[in-house]
Scaffold this motif. Structure first.
Motif, PDB file in Angstrom:
ATOM      1  N   HIS A  14       3.589  17.836  37.176  1.00  0.00           N
ATOM      2  CA  HIS A  14       4.735  17.541  37.850  1.00  0.00           C
ATOM      3  C   HIS A  14       5.754  18.796  37.335  1.00  0.00           C
ATOM      4  O   HIS A  14       6.660  19.153  38.053  1.00  0.00           O
ATOM      5  CB  HIS A  14       5.250  16.238  37.351  1.00  0.00           C
ATOM      6  CG  HIS A  14       6.640  15.962  37.880  1.00  0.00           C
ATOM      7  ND1 HIS A  14       6.842  15.658  39.297  1.00  0.00           N
ATOM      8  CD2 HIS A  14       7.938  15.679  37.182  1.00  0.00           C
ATOM      9  CE1 HIS A  14       8.047  15.504  39.262  1.00  0.00           C
ATOM     10  NE2 HIS A  14       8.657  15.592  38.206  1.00  0.00           N
ATOM     11  N   ASN A  15       5.619  19.244  36.088  1.00  0.00           N
ATOM     12  CA  ASN A  15       6.586  20.137  35.303  1.00  0.00           C
ATOM     13  C   ASN A  15       6.358  21.453  36.079  1.00  0.00           C
ATOM     14  O   ASN A  15       7.495  22.316  36.386  1.00  0.00           O
ATOM     15  CB  ASN A  15       6.628  20.062  33.994  1.00  0.00           C
ATOM     16  CG  ASN A  15       6.944  19.024  33.228  1.00  0.00           C
ATOM     17  OD1 ASN A  15       7.706  18.132  33.598  1.00  0.00           O
ATOM     18  ND2 ASN A  15       6.421  18.846  32.034  1.00  0.00           N
ATOM     19  N   GLU A  21       9.798  24.865  42.259  1.00  0.00           N
ATOM     20  CA  GLU A  21      10.866  24.322  43.258  1.00  0.00           C
ATOM     21  C   GLU A  21      12.188  24.738  42.603  1.00  0.00           C
ATOM     22  O   GLU A  21      12.961  25.012  43.625  1.00  0.00           O
ATOM     23  CB  GLU A  21      10.662  22.814  43.406  1.00  0.00           C
ATOM     24  CG  GLU A  21       9.541  22.603  44.288  1.00  0.00           C
ATOM     25  CD  GLU A  21       9.490  20.937  44.539  1.00  0.00           C
ATOM     26  OE1 GLU A  21      10.113  20.246  43.865  1.00  0.00           O
ATOM     27  OE2 GLU A  21       8.604  20.652  45.482  1.00  0.00           O
ATOM     28  N   SER A  22      12.342  24.686  41.366  1.00  0.00           N
ATOM     29  CA  SER A  22      13.715  25.229  41.024  1.00  0.00           C
ATOM     30  C   SER A  22      13.946  26.690  41.308  1.00  0.00           C
ATOM     31  O   SER A  22      15.044  27.279  41.502  1.00  0.00           O
ATOM     32  CB  SER A  22      13.939  24.812  39.441  1.00  0.00           C
ATOM     33  OG  SER A  22      13.015  25.533  38.599  1.00  0.00           O
ATOM     34  N   VAL A  28      14.304  32.466  44.688  1.00  0.00           N
ATOM     35  CA  VAL A  28      13.029  33.275  44.561  1.00  0.00           C
ATOM     36  C   VAL A  28      11.926  32.983  45.594  1.00  0.00           C
ATOM     37  O   VAL A  28      11.863  31.624  45.882  1.00  0.00           O
ATOM     38  CB  VAL A  28      12.634  33.051  43.055  1.00  0.00           C
ATOM     39  CG1 VAL A  28      11.089  33.881  43.025  1.00  0.00           C
ATOM     40  CG2 VAL A  28      13.669  33.462  42.188  1.00  0.00           C
ATOM     41  N   PRO A  29      11.483  33.861  46.415  1.00  0.00           N
ATOM     42  CA  PRO A  29      10.417  33.313  47.396  1.00  0.00           C
ATOM     43  C   PRO A  29       9.182  32.635  46.621  1.00  0.00           C
ATOM     44  O   PRO A  29       8.872  32.760  45.384  1.00  0.00           O
ATOM     45  CB  PRO A  29       9.871  34.657  47.786  1.00  0.00           C
ATOM     46  CG  PRO A  29      10.834  35.784  47.522  1.00  0.00           C
ATOM     47  CD  PRO A  29      11.601  35.142  46.296  1.00  0.00           C
ATOM     48  N   THR A  30       8.771  31.741  47.255  1.00  0.00           N
ATOM     49  CA  THR A  30       7.757  30.628  46.687  1.00  0.00           C
ATOM     50  C   THR A  30       6.534  31.486  46.373  1.00  0.00           C
ATOM     51  O   THR A  30       5.963  31.015  45.146  1.00  0.00           O
ATOM     52  CB  THR A  30       7.351  29.841  47.853  1.00  0.00           C
ATOM     53  OG1 THR A  30       8.435  28.922  48.461  1.00  0.00           O
ATOM     54  CG2 THR A  30       6.281  28.768  47.251  1.00  0.00           C
ATOM     55  N   LYS A  31       5.922  32.354  46.926  1.00  0.00           N
ATOM     56  CA  LYS A  31       5.000  32.955  46.229  1.00  0.00           C
ATOM     57  C   LYS A  31       5.278  33.922  44.981  1.00  0.00           C
ATOM     58  O   LYS A  31       4.343  33.612  44.119  1.00  0.00           O
ATOM     59  CB  LYS A  31       4.591  34.413  47.446  1.00  0.00           C
ATOM     60  CG  LYS A  31       3.284  35.180  46.812  1.00  0.00           C
ATOM     61  CD  LYS A  31       3.067  36.146  48.105  1.00  0.00           C
ATOM     62  CE  LYS A  31       1.711  36.997  47.770  1.00  0.00           C
ATOM     63  NZ  LYS A  31       1.462  37.853  48.721  1.00  0.00           N
ATOM     64  N   THR A  43      -2.269  26.202  45.062  1.00  0.00           N
ATOM     65  CA  THR A  43      -2.534  25.041  44.233  1.00  0.00           C
ATOM     66  C   THR A  43      -1.175  24.355  44.039  1.00  0.00           C
ATOM     67  O   THR A  43      -0.688  23.185  44.002  1.00  0.00           O
ATOM     68  CB  THR A  43      -2.585  25.752  42.601  1.00  0.00           C
ATOM     69  OG1 THR A  43      -4.039  26.240  42.765  1.00  0.00           O
ATOM     70  CG2 THR A  43      -2.640  24.479  41.789  1.00  0.00           C
ATOM     71  N   PHE A  44      -0.134  25.105  44.080  1.00  0.00           N
ATOM     72  CA  PHE A  44       1.349  24.348  44.245  1.00  0.00           C
ATOM     73  C   PHE A  44       1.551  23.679  45.464  1.00  0.00           C
ATOM     74  O   PHE A  44       1.908  22.753  45.333  1.00  0.00           O
ATOM     75  CB  PHE A  44       2.354  25.747  44.452  1.00  0.00           C
ATOM     76  CG  PHE A  44       3.732  25.385  44.797  1.00  0.00           C
ATOM     77  CD1 PHE A  44       4.522  24.416  43.996  1.00  0.00           C
ATOM     78  CD2 PHE A  44       4.404  25.450  46.036  1.00  0.00           C
ATOM     79  CE1 PHE A  44       5.901  23.931  44.473  1.00  0.00           C
ATOM     80  CE2 PHE A  44       5.687  24.901  46.511  1.00  0.00           C
ATOM     81  CZ  PHE A  44       6.180  24.250  45.655  1.00  0.00           C
TER      82      PHE A  44
END
Length: 82
Positions: A14-15, A21-22, A28-31, A43-44
Motif C-alpha cells: 500500500h505504501n 500516486e503522490s 511526475v509521469p507514472t512510468k 506491478t503498480f
C-alpha cells in the motif's frame, strides 16, 4: 456468483502505491514514478487495481450508515412517548 474475498494487502504494498500516486500527483509521469520507487509499471497497476477492489469490498461490507430506519416504537421513545 459469489465475489471472492481478497486478502488484505501488506502495508508495504500500500505504501508503494501511495508513494507512486503522490509522485504522479506532483506531476511526475507514472512510468518515472515507478522507476523512482523501484517497481515495474505493470506491478503498480496490479497493486492499484487490487487496492480499489479491497476498498470497494470494505465499503460494501460497511453498508450505508444512514440507512438505519427507526420503527414506530423507537420514534415514540425519542419523542417522549407521545
Amino acid at each position: 456468483m459469489a465475489v471472492p474475498i481478497l486478502k488484505p494487502m501488506k502495508s508495504s504494498t500500500h505504501n508503494l502505491t501511495a508513494r507512486v500516486e503522490s509522485l504522479v500527483a506532483a506531476g511526475v509521469p507514472t512510468k518515472d514514478a515507478c522507476k523512482v520507487v523501484g517497481i515495474k509499471l505493470k506491478t503498480f497497476y496490479g497493486y492499484r487495481a487490487r487496492l480499489k477492489k479491497l476498498l470497494a469490498q470494505a465499503r460494501e461490507n460497511a453498508g450505508p450508515a444512514s440507512a438505519t430506519v427507526a420503527t414506530d416504537d423507537q420514534k415514540d421513545t425519542r419523542q417522549g412517548g407521545q
